[in-house]
Design an enzyme around this catalytic site. Structure first.
Site, mmCIF file in Angstrom:
data_model
loop_
_atom_site.group_PDB
_atom_site.id
_atom_site.type_symbol
_atom_site.label_atom_id
_atom_site.label_comp_id
_atom_site.label_asym_id
_atom_site.label_seq_id
_atom_site.Cartn_x
_atom_site.Cartn_y
_atom_site.Cartn_z
ATOM 1 C CG ASP A 81 -0.158 -0.013 2.548
ATOM 2 O OD1 ASP A 81 0.681 -0.909 2.728
ATOM 3 O OD2 ASP A 81 -0.389 0.878 3.390
ATOM 4 C CD GLU A 176 4.091 0.600 7.176
ATOM 5 O OE1 GLU A 176 4.906 0.840 8.081
ATOM 6 O OE2 GLU A 176 3.730 1.485 6.363
HETATM 7 ZN ZN LIG Z 1 6.692 2.164 4.313
#
Ligand SMILES: [Zn+2]
Length: 411
Positions: A81, A176
């Site tokens: 992501d 994340e």
């Molecule tokens: Zn990162």
């Protein structure tokens, strides 16, 4: 063996994988899975066994080719992501071959200029092939540089059987950037003894400590009364909250006055009416035990302020957020030593640092999988000025392959 890291990176960054902090789905945006699917296809082509989960995780496994019986299993982790702070839609990566110094102006928005002033490390990139976005979006080097480096390292390992290694696991995560990268990770599926995230900056950067972090809330209950007849009765929760905030340290222990290894307390939200108010903080320190000291300081300020408001009350709510991975990694220093030796063996100068935040690795470490953070060549992350270089990613690939070789050699 031909390097594939540049081609993979250019392909990955054109897939929009922006995480959505307002979403309650897993992953937060389904488009993240589009990249996970591409990774799955590429792993299939390489003949690497793997699983793509419904939530977008990819777990992959490269069997060892060593004759030694007890080679530890290592894993490498990165996230697909990109950050919500800056658009990741229609990323147009531009390769600037053989950098010869000076500024780089991004063509789609000439106000976006990558300069030596903003990025002093550019002076060390002469001759590098720099990759930027075009001016309207982030690039996504955070963390597609890590994803591409791990994928190319896997390609190098499976196609160079003369490199002896134990079992090597790969783990690609989603979300994340909104702090949920490994919340659903299944450690038995990773199936390793220790590992490394590739999610860091300039070539040679290596981090095995990060903040320990708590959330902290002061809830204040004041005394309400009709404003016309409040004399001697009213105790305004708004004013109490204001006095507490005004009493916070300003030259130390706050984000705007600290750097390096210094911790802080940071009020990030305040809400209130006459009768009740709330101040929310984040508390950060590299020494986990200091979190309690900072919280005690906040309580001391609160009790001092409340001496002038005898009928008001307070309540403190502590939420554990994440912990310094060093608390764990300190007991497994061979993981650090192997990474440093690998970098030196491939001609990369190690630069040890600490993360003034958290990582996927800190949670994995505290869940039993020690996991420091290795460079992947990220610069100007979460912004339109984000850039990386092909040579830095190639150095990350060499480091990963060398780590696998060293673990086998030492076993
Ligand atoms: Zn990162």
């Amino acid at each position: 063996m031909q390097s594939t890291v540049k081609e993979r990176f250019l392909k990955y960054v054109q897939i929009d994988t922006q995480a959505d902090p307002t979403s309650h789905t897993i992953p937060s945006s389904s488009k993240q899975i589009n990249l996970s699917k591409v990774l799955s296809e590429e792993l299939t082509i390489m003949g690497i066994e793997h699983e793509l989960t419904a939530t977008g995780y990819v777990y992959a496994s490269i069997p060892g080719n060593s004759d030694k019986p007890n080679v530890p299993t290592v894993f490498f982790c990165s996230h697909v992501d990109t950050a919500p702070d800056c658009s990741g839609t229609d990323v147009r990566p531009i390769v600037h071959p053989n950098y010869q110094g000076g500024s780089i102006t991004l063509p789609d928005d000439p106000e976006q200029v990558i300069t030596l002033e903003k990025f002093p490390e550019l002076k060390d990139k002469l001759g590098h092939d720099i990759i930027t976005a075009s001016g309207h979006t982030l690039l996504g080097a955070d963390d597609k540089s890590g994803v591409a480096s791990i994928m190319d390292a896997a390609y190098q390992i499976v196609n160079n059987p003369e490199i002896k290694h134990g079992d090597v696991k790969l783990f690609f995560t989603v979300d994340e950037e909104i702090g949920k990268g490994v919340v659903n990770a299944e450690l038995d599926k990773i199936g390793a003894d220790f590992g490394y995230t590739l999610d860091s900056g300039n070539i040679g950067c290596f981090e095995y400590e990060n903040f320990s972090a708590n959330g902290f809330e002061i809830k204040i209950t004041g005394v309400s009364a009709h404003p016309g007849y409040a004399k001697g009765k009213m105790e305004s929760a708004i004013k109490i909250a204001g006095e507490i905030v005004a009493a916070l340290p300003k030259d130390s222990l706050c984000p705007e006055a600290t750097s390096g290894m210094e911790g802080f307390v940071h009020p990030h939200s305040i809400t209130g009416q006459l009768e009740s108010a709330s101040i929310k903080f984040i508390i950060r320190d590299f020494v986990t035990a200091n979190l309690a000291k900072h919280q005690a300081m906040l309580e001391e300020i609160t009790t001092q302020v409340l001496k002038s408001y005898p009928n008001s009350k307070y309540e403190l709510i502590v939420t554990e957020q994440y912990r310094n991975m060093r608390d764990v990694v300190d007991n497994h220093m061979h993981i650090v030593d192997t990474a440093i030796q690998a970098m030196e063996n491939v001609g990369v100068a190690p630069s040890l640092g600490s993360i003034r935040g958290g990582t996927d690795g800190s949670l994995l470490s505290h869940n039993g999988l020690p996991c420091p953070n290795l460079f992947s060549g990220q610069h100007g992350i979460h912004s339109k000025l984000e850039w990386t270089t092909v040579q830095e990613m190639q150095a990350a690939v060499s480091t990963v392959v060398e780590i696998c070789r060293l673990i086998e050699e030492k076993a």
